[in-house]
Design a protein around this motif. Structure first.
Motif, mmCIF file in Angstrom:
data_model
loop_
_atom_site.group_PDB
_atom_site.id
_atom_site.type_symbol
_atom_site.label_atom_id
_atom_site.label_comp_id
_atom_site.label_asym_id
_atom_site.label_seq_id
_atom_site.Cartn_x
_atom_site.Cartn_y
_atom_site.Cartn_z
ATOM 1 N N UNK B 208 -9.485 -68.528 -85.011
ATOM 2 C CA UNK B 208 -9.106 -67.131 -85.242
ATOM 3 C C UNK B 208 -8.876 -66.403 -83.921
ATOM 4 N N UNK B 209 -9.763 -66.636 -82.975
ATOM 5 C CA UNK B 209 -9.614 -65.963 -81.674
ATOM 6 C C UNK B 209 -8.347 -66.413 -80.966
ATOM 7 N N UNK B 210 -8.057 -67.713 -81.043
ATOM 8 C CA UNK B 210 -6.855 -68.218 -80.374
ATOM 9 C C UNK B 210 -5.600 -67.605 -80.982
ATOM 10 N N UNK B 211 -5.671 -67.285 -82.288
ATOM 11 C CA UNK B 211 -4.515 -66.684 -82.948
ATOM 12 C C UNK B 211 -4.433 -65.178 -82.706
ATOM 13 N N UNK B 212 -5.469 -64.614 -82.096
ATOM 14 C CA UNK B 212 -5.436 -63.191 -81.795
ATOM 15 C C UNK B 212 -6.184 -62.311 -82.784
ATOM 16 N N UNK C 15 -3.048 -52.449 -69.574
ATOM 17 C CA UNK C 15 -2.463 -53.427 -70.495
ATOM 18 C C UNK C 15 -2.452 -54.810 -69.865
ATOM 19 N N UNK C 16 -2.824 -55.810 -70.628
ATOM 20 C CA UNK C 16 -2.768 -57.201 -70.183
ATOM 21 C C UNK C 16 -2.476 -58.047 -71.416
ATOM 22 N N UNK C 17 -1.755 -59.162 -71.229
ATOM 23 C CA UNK C 17 -1.417 -60.003 -72.395
ATOM 24 C C UNK C 17 -2.673 -60.533 -73.075
ATOM 25 N N UNK C 18 -2.665 -60.517 -74.412
ATOM 26 C CA UNK C 18 -3.792 -61.014 -75.199
ATOM 27 C C UNK C 18 -3.316 -62.200 -76.028
ATOM 28 N N UNK C 19 -4.246 -63.071 -76.451
ATOM 29 C CA UNK C 19 -3.814 -64.114 -77.379
ATOM 30 C C UNK C 19 -3.331 -63.454 -78.667
ATOM 31 N N UNK C 43 2.680 -64.787 -69.852
ATOM 32 C CA UNK C 43 3.278 -66.122 -69.866
ATOM 33 C C UNK C 43 4.733 -66.025 -70.326
ATOM 34 N N UNK C 44 5.564 -67.003 -69.969
ATOM 35 C CA UNK C 44 7.013 -66.900 -70.214
ATOM 36 C C UNK C 44 7.359 -66.653 -71.683
ATOM 37 N N UNK C 98 -3.268 -61.616 -86.246
ATOM 38 C CA UNK C 98 -2.748 -62.212 -85.017
ATOM 39 C C UNK C 98 -1.800 -61.254 -84.318
ATOM 40 N N UNK C 99 -1.455 -60.160 -85.014
ATOM 41 C CA UNK C 99 -0.610 -59.135 -84.403
ATOM 42 C C UNK C 99 -1.446 -58.326 -83.419
ATOM 43 N N UNK C 100 -0.950 -58.144 -82.215
ATOM 44 C CA UNK C 100 -1.632 -57.319 -81.223
ATOM 45 C C UNK C 100 -0.754 -56.122 -80.899
#
Lengths: 346, 319, 199
Positions: B208-212, C15-19, C43-44, C98-100
């Motif tokens: 779950x964490x890896x998926x955000x 702001x920083x990229x998150x999984x 990441x790209x 999974x949406x950030x």
């Protein structure tokens, strides 16, 4: 126990007062001659007859008048009662808790008959006799929280527990010491306490939150808070501040005993079984200074507490304008004698 | 805070699988038991000869049914003896004392959808949750992983009761639960509840964490079973007494038996209620809780007697 | 960056990229640069799963070009904050776990975008914020409940009821506003002269 309910008002002509019995049962909050913010939590268990602990949900001589005042506040401002959508189950929990406590504590005035999910609720002082289906909001004239808190003295905050915090996601708030449910709704424990001076630095809220998160079912707890109000006005809200703010300039040496009231909040905390939420009733008790000084111990102690209160607390509690007048008034009742421990009259 | 306890009578015992029994507990004096919320547990007190045991079991009946509580107990022959006692000694008519329900695995009522993942006997709290969601009309999906149908206690009745909301995953049939793909296709506002072996819970959380998925949407049952261990002794600073902790007894149980009770709630190292100050320690504290931070453990000033133990020469507690 | 005073005061980060499986980035004119800064650490493949929504002044050429250069999967350029917020609500309505969400700009922009996201079921932990630009506040009058945007003075006159309001540091995420309470209720007419403080 049969209570004679007073006909009185908490606005306009302000003819509220306490009977002699009412004065004796007033929950004087100071157990020593000075005050400092503290968590001061203890189990909410029944106490002696003639005290406010006779029943865990206290009904007193002001009940009917307070409920009438609440109805007037709600008619002007419906946002004083709010419940976020996920809080309905907690509302049913609260309805059950209050109906059971009221019926058990005051059988002459309240009656609950359960037949499965079909419940009949009789509230004689307010002339209510309703039959409804527990869990079906459509069978009540209001949502469950609003329905029952229109029939119970004091404000009620319902706190949802999640993410290691408590969230104020529902409430009925019409007798508050200058805070707004509409504004604080949805905030967590630290956020809604944000404006309180000193206590954060002392770690008071961290400890209190940790304690509350572990609050057990069937083990309610309580604490006191206090402030002072000019005129016996229950609804001192930010919303209506322009209406009651000017009263703070109306205190004189002649009227201080009648106008200035000690306002004590008995806060209790109950784990609600079906929702795992916590209900936090904040029951407000008012007493005029001229009523309070009829108990010599309270008069001496009130004088010392008010005289020595730290300036930031004086400001936060809104006492700045008239405190010197009240201190002078109380000084006449303080002969310097030692006071006995505890809160009860000697 | 010592909780008032409730006297109950065992009204029904059923063997569900060779290892799992279901018990129904009804109030001894008739009337109603307190209502509870999905995910809640009770502590059951068992008087095993001179030995008083307390074990926590999840409530798995319907939260609407206050005429009786249902618990499912898996027998652990290498445990401290509580589950064995329940299996061997508790029969219909047995009287027990239980604490009020408490919930350390609560439902988040804001969720748009509840995704329940069970491994083995971890199914029990999720059954009560499913009952609550079905009653309140909240969307949910229950995934039950077990080695085989014979190991999946209650699976048949769950399928019957909740139909298409229930999905079984039997590894012996080559249908292992695939956490990552399940979690990848959940709508916004989904909350995940996992209960079962640590490996399952860790895997589900890691996926779950890896998926955000944010932490607020992840929930797991945090019981640490009090481990068996070597006997040891503790000294109580205030009374100067010595209390012996037996091999199949927790430190908390030993303190209670010795008349030096410590406030407790979960009895599984999660809630922090029984936190006790360590005044002197000549040896090693064997911390087994989920509560103390690494820094607190390092400082050595606190212990959770419900699950943690001690090895060494002497341990003095602020009791 | 506004200083932190009381516990209900929002705290913003960088702001920083998150999984995550999908990244929604919303910025006003002041906040656009924060997205460009985030891109340096991303990441790209980050922008292949990114949806950028820009509000008002971000339409200006100076910030439009660098955002386009990031080549996000979707770029929505709107001309009003209200349009950006309704676009955000539409996108979230079909989104999955999974949406950030990343929001950058003034406190008013951040607060209102968070309000939309929380209503859509996004958890606080899936929202990253960065304050850029003016410190103007969105204030709600405690008395008539009017929202007043772009407040820069202390006190401020309510555009609804006309009362002079003291802007407290007390902030509501649900309302996306600071609390404004009558400053001279006890002595009407005694309000101090407004001073520019939230700039």
């Amino acid at each position: 126990m049969t209570i004679t309910f007073r006909r009185e008002t908490f606005r306009d002509d302000y003819n509220f007062s306490n009977s002699a019995v009412g004065i004796r049962r007033f929950p004087f909050p100071f157990d020593r001659d000075h005050y400092m913010y503290a968590v001061n939590i203890e189990p909410h268990v029944k106490g002696h007859p003639g005290t406010i602990y006779e029943s865990l949900i206290d009904v007193d001589e002001h009940y009917v008048a307070e409920m009438q005042d609440r109805a007037l506040v709600l008619a002007e401002d419906p946002l004083r009662s709010q419940s976020l959508p996920h809080m309905e189950l907690a509302g049913w929990d609260l309805l059950e808790l209050l109906m059971e406590q009221l019926a058990a504590g005051y059988p002459a005035h309240f009656e609950l008959r359960r037949s499965g999910k079909r419940w009949r609720w009789v509230n004689r002082p307010l002339g209510i006799d309703d039959t409804f289906v527990f869990g079906a909001a459509s069978t009540l004239p209001y949502g469950p929280m609003e329905y029952i808190t229109r029939q119970a003295q004091g404000d009620f905050c319902i706190l949802d527990q999640r993410d290691g915090n408590l969230w104020m996601d529902a409430g009925m708030v019409t007798t508050q010491a200058d805070w707004s449910l509409d504004f604080d709704l949805g905030m967590n424990f630290m956020e809604w306490h944000a404006p309180v001076p000193r206590a954060h630095e002392m770690g008071v809220f961290d400890r209190a939150l940790k304690f509350m998160l572990n609050l057990g079912q069937g083990q309610p707890m309580r604490r006191f808070n206090w402030t002072m109000t000019v005129n016996p006005r229950l609804d001192t809200s930010p919303e209506t501040y322009p209406k009651w703010g000017p009263d703070r300039r109306s205190v004189t040496a002649d009227n201080v005993g009648d106008k200035v009231h000690l306002r004590v909040e008995l806060q209790s905390f109950w784990r609600l079984p079906r929702s795992n939420a916590i209900v936090f009733p904040i029951r407000c008790y008012l007493i005029k200074l001229e009523e309070l000084v009829t108990v010599p111990k309270w008069a001496r102690r009130m004088h010392r507490v008010l005289r020595d209160l730290p300036p930031d607390l004086v400001d936060y509690k809104g006492l700045t304008r008239w405190r010197p007048i009240a201190v002078d008034y109380l000084a006449a009742f303080d002969d310097g004698a030692a006071t006995s421990p505890g809160i009860w009259p000697d | 805070m010592s909780a008032p306890s409730i006297a109950v009578r065992v009204s029904e015992v059923a063997a569900v699988t060779p290892l799992v029994k279901r018990f129904r507990l009804e109030p001894e004096s008739g009337g109603r038991l307190p209502a509870f919320s999905g995910g809640a547990h009770i502590a059951v007190e068992m008087q095993d000869g001179a030995h008083r045991r307390r074990n926590a079991f999840s409530l798995m009946g319907s939260p609407s049914d206050t005429t009786g509580y249902v618990i499912g107990v898996r027998r652990h022959d290498n445990g401290r003896g509580g589950s064995r006692y329940m299996h061997e000694r508790v029969t219909p008519g047995t009287m027990l004392r239980i604490a009020h329900p408490a919930n350390l695995f609560p439902i988040d009522g804001r969720a748009r959808k509840h995704l329940l993942l069970a491994g083995g006997i971890g199914i029990t709290p999720l059954v009560a949750m499913a009952e609550q969601f079905a009653r309140d009309g909240q969307p949910f999906e229950l995934h039950y992983a077990a080695r085989s149908p014979e190991h999946a206690a209650f699976a048949d009745e769950l399928l019957e009761r909740f139909g298409p909301a229930v999905h079984t995953h039997f590894s012996a049939q080559g249908r292992r639960l695939a956490c990552a793909s399940l979690l990848a296709e959940q709508p916004l506002g989904t909350h995940l509840y996992v209960c079962g072996p640590e490996t399952l819970m860790d895997e589900a959380f890691a996926s779950a964490r890896a998926l955000g998925w944010p932490e607020q949407s992840l929930h797991r049952e945090r019981f640490a079973a009090p481990a068996r261990g070597l006997p040891f002794a503790v000294r109580l600073a205030r009374s100067g007494r010595r209390v012996d902790v037996g091999a199949d007894q927790s430190m908390l149980e030993a303190l209670e038996a010795a008349g030096a009770p410590v406030a407790s709630l979960c009895r599984g190292g999660a809630c922090g209620q029984c936190e006790t100050r360590v005044l002197a320690c000549d040896g090693t504290l064997l911390h087994a809780d989920h509560y103390l931070s690494a820094a607190e453990r390092g400082a050595g000033g606190k212990v959770m007697p419900c699950v943690s133990r001690f090895a060494g020469r002497s341990l003095t507690l602020d009791l | 960056m506004p200083e932190t005073s009381i516990k209900s005061r929002p705290v913003y980060g960088t702001l920083a990229p998150q999984p995550g499986t999908r990244h929604i980035l919303l910025a006003d004119g002041d906040g656009a640069a924060a997205i460009v800064d985030l891109a340096r650490a991303a990441p790209p493949e980050f922008f292949e799963r990114a949806h950028i929504i820009t509000a008002p002044a971000a339409g200006a050429m100076a910030v439009r070009a660098p955002l386009r250069a990031l080549a996000p999967a979707v770029l929505d350029e709107t001309d009003r904050l209200a349009a950006a917020l309704s676009r955000l609500a539409e996108v979230l309505a079909g989104a999955g776990m999974g949406t950030r969400l990343y929001v950058a700009g003034t406190e008013g922009t951040i607060g209102q975008a968070m309000q939309v996201a929380l209503d859509a079921g996004v958890e606080l932990g899936a929202i990253a914020t960065e304050h850029r630009g003016s410190r103007a506040r969105r204030v709600q009058c405690a008395h008539c409940k009017t929202f007043i945007d772009e407040v820069t003075t202390q006190p401020v006159a309510c555009s609804g009821c006309g009362l002079m309001l003291f802007v407290r540091d007390h902030y509501s995420r649900r309302l996306a506003a600071f609390q404004g309470v009558c400053v001279d209720a006890e002595e009407p007419g005694s309000a101090p002269t407004p001073e520019e403080v939230f700039t």
